[in-house]
Design a protein around this motif. Sequence first.
Motif, mmCIF file in Angstrom:
data_model
loop_
_atom_site.group_PDB
_atom_site.id
_atom_site.type_symbol
_atom_site.label_atom_id
_atom_site.label_comp_id
_atom_site.label_asym_id
_atom_site.label_seq_id
_atom_site.Cartn_x
_atom_site.Cartn_y
_atom_site.Cartn_z
ATOM 1 N N PRO A 58 52.427 65.064 8.664
ATOM 2 C CA PRO A 58 51.850 65.217 9.996
ATOM 3 C C PRO A 58 52.901 65.679 11.008
ATOM 4 N N VAL A 59 52.454 66.529 11.952
ATOM 5 C CA VAL A 59 53.332 67.015 13.005
ATOM 6 C C VAL A 59 53.109 66.111 14.207
ATOM 7 N N ARG A 60 54.108 65.287 14.546
ATOM 8 C CA ARG A 60 53.971 64.348 15.648
ATOM 9 C C ARG A 60 55.252 64.343 16.470
ATOM 10 N N VAL A 61 55.091 64.117 17.751
ATOM 11 C CA VAL A 61 56.233 63.973 18.641
ATOM 12 C C VAL A 61 56.143 62.579 19.230
ATOM 13 N N VAL A 62 57.154 61.755 18.984
ATOM 14 C CA VAL A 62 57.151 60.386 19.481
ATOM 15 C C VAL A 62 57.960 60.355 20.771
ATOM 16 N N SER A 71 50.490 67.607 18.019
ATOM 17 C CA SER A 71 50.738 68.981 18.421
ATOM 18 C C SER A 71 49.418 69.707 18.640
ATOM 19 N N ASN A 72 49.434 70.766 19.453
ATOM 20 C CA ASN A 72 48.231 71.560 19.713
ATOM 21 C C ASN A 72 48.203 72.763 18.789
ATOM 22 N N HIS A 86 42.798 67.987 15.386
ATOM 23 C CA HIS A 86 42.096 66.712 15.246
ATOM 24 C C HIS A 86 41.627 66.449 13.819
ATOM 25 N N GLY A 87 42.004 67.325 12.861
ATOM 26 C CA GLY A 87 41.736 67.053 11.459
ATOM 27 C C GLY A 87 40.593 67.841 10.857
ATOM 28 N N GLU A 88 39.777 68.487 11.661
ATOM 29 C CA GLU A 88 38.658 69.267 11.127
ATOM 30 C C GLU A 88 39.191 70.496 10.414
ATOM 31 N N ILE A 89 38.575 70.858 9.299
ATOM 32 C CA ILE A 89 38.994 72.027 8.536
ATOM 33 C C ILE A 89 37.932 73.111 8.701
ATOM 34 N N VAL A 90 38.373 74.308 9.109
ATOM 35 C CA VAL A 90 37.477 75.453 9.301
ATOM 36 C C VAL A 90 37.689 76.390 8.121
ATOM 37 N N TYR A 103 45.955 87.445 16.103
ATOM 38 C CA TYR A 103 44.974 86.686 16.865
ATOM 39 C C TYR A 103 43.726 86.479 16.014
ATOM 40 N N PHE A 104 43.177 85.255 16.053
ATOM 41 C CA PHE A 104 41.976 84.919 15.310
ATOM 42 C C PHE A 104 41.016 84.186 16.226
ATOM 43 N N LYS A 105 39.722 84.259 15.901
ATOM 44 C CA LYS A 105 38.697 83.580 16.689
ATOM 45 C C LYS A 105 37.981 82.570 15.794
ATOM 46 N N LEU A 106 37.867 81.337 16.281
ATOM 47 C CA LEU A 106 37.168 80.283 15.551
ATOM 48 C C LEU A 106 35.673 80.364 15.837
ATOM 49 N N PRO A 107 34.835 79.718 15.037
ATOM 50 C CA PRO A 107 33.382 79.776 15.246
ATOM 51 C C PRO A 107 32.929 79.241 16.602
ATOM 52 N N ASN A 108 33.669 78.311 17.200
ATOM 53 C CA ASN A 108 33.257 77.764 18.492
ATOM 54 C C ASN A 108 33.758 78.585 19.668
ATOM 55 N N GLY A 109 34.428 79.724 19.409
ATOM 56 C CA GLY A 109 34.879 80.608 20.471
ATOM 57 C C GLY A 109 36.330 80.441 20.850
ATOM 58 N N ASP A 110 37.020 79.439 20.321
ATOM 59 C CA ASP A 110 38.438 79.244 20.613
ATOM 60 C C ASP A 110 39.248 80.356 19.953
ATOM 61 N N ILE A 111 40.396 80.697 20.557
ATOM 62 C CA ILE A 111 41.263 81.757 20.053
ATOM 63 C C ILE A 111 42.538 81.124 19.507
ATOM 64 N N ILE A 112 42.985 81.592 18.332
ATOM 65 C CA ILE A 112 44.249 81.145 17.768
ATOM 66 C C ILE A 112 45.276 82.240 18.032
ATOM 67 N N LEU A 113 46.379 81.870 18.681
ATOM 68 C CA LEU A 113 47.445 82.805 19.013
ATOM 69 C C LEU A 113 48.358 83.010 17.800
ATOM 70 N N PRO A 114 49.211 84.046 17.828
ATOM 71 C CA PRO A 114 50.151 84.231 16.709
ATOM 72 C C PRO A 114 51.103 83.050 16.518
ATOM 73 N N SER A 115 51.342 82.259 17.566
ATOM 74 C CA SER A 115 52.198 81.075 17.442
ATOM 75 C C SER A 115 51.434 79.872 16.880
ATOM 76 N N GLN A 116 50.209 80.094 16.416
ATOM 77 C CA GLN A 116 49.330 79.083 15.826
ATOM 78 C C GLN A 116 48.863 78.043 16.831
ATOM 79 N N GLU A 117 48.920 78.352 18.127
ATOM 80 C CA GLU A 117 48.380 77.466 19.145
ATOM 81 C C GLU A 117 46.949 77.873 19.451
#
Length: 142
Positions: A58-62, A71-72, A86-90, A103-117
């Motif tokens: 897991p990627v976590r910042v304490v 992480s986002n 949040h753990g959901e797999i698309v 750049y990628f687009k998820l089914p709910n309309g969110d955009i994934i940037l090249p930095s994976q944010e």
Amino acid sequence: MLKQIRPAILLATALIVSPIFLTTPASAETKYRHKEVRTRVVTPNRRVVAPNRRVVTPVRVVTPNRRVVTSNRVTRLSNGDIRLPHGEIVSARRIVRLRNPGYFKLPNGDIILPSQEIVFSRSVVRLRNGDIRLPNGVIVRI
């Protein structure tokens, strides 16, 4: 003669009537719904071993106040699927590759940037020609 036939009649009625009282209807449901319990083993170096034998770190910042912040960023799995923060797999079949590289687009309309944010769909602006303007000013072509 009736006394001799009486046991046969009693046995025949018992064989005919008993299945009616002993079976449950096909529409009957159980009173409780049971969920499958999945176990996870956490090793000392914070690596989680999932039941399917994949090792997930897991990627976590304490922060100093002992609060755990996730992480986002998204995680790309080996089969092309994407795991959201949040753990959901698309599934990879539901992800749309945009014309801009990375750049990628998820089914709910969110955009994934090249930095994976993730850039949420409520913070983007759709232009008249169908393009999308991100909050940082970058225009992404669909």
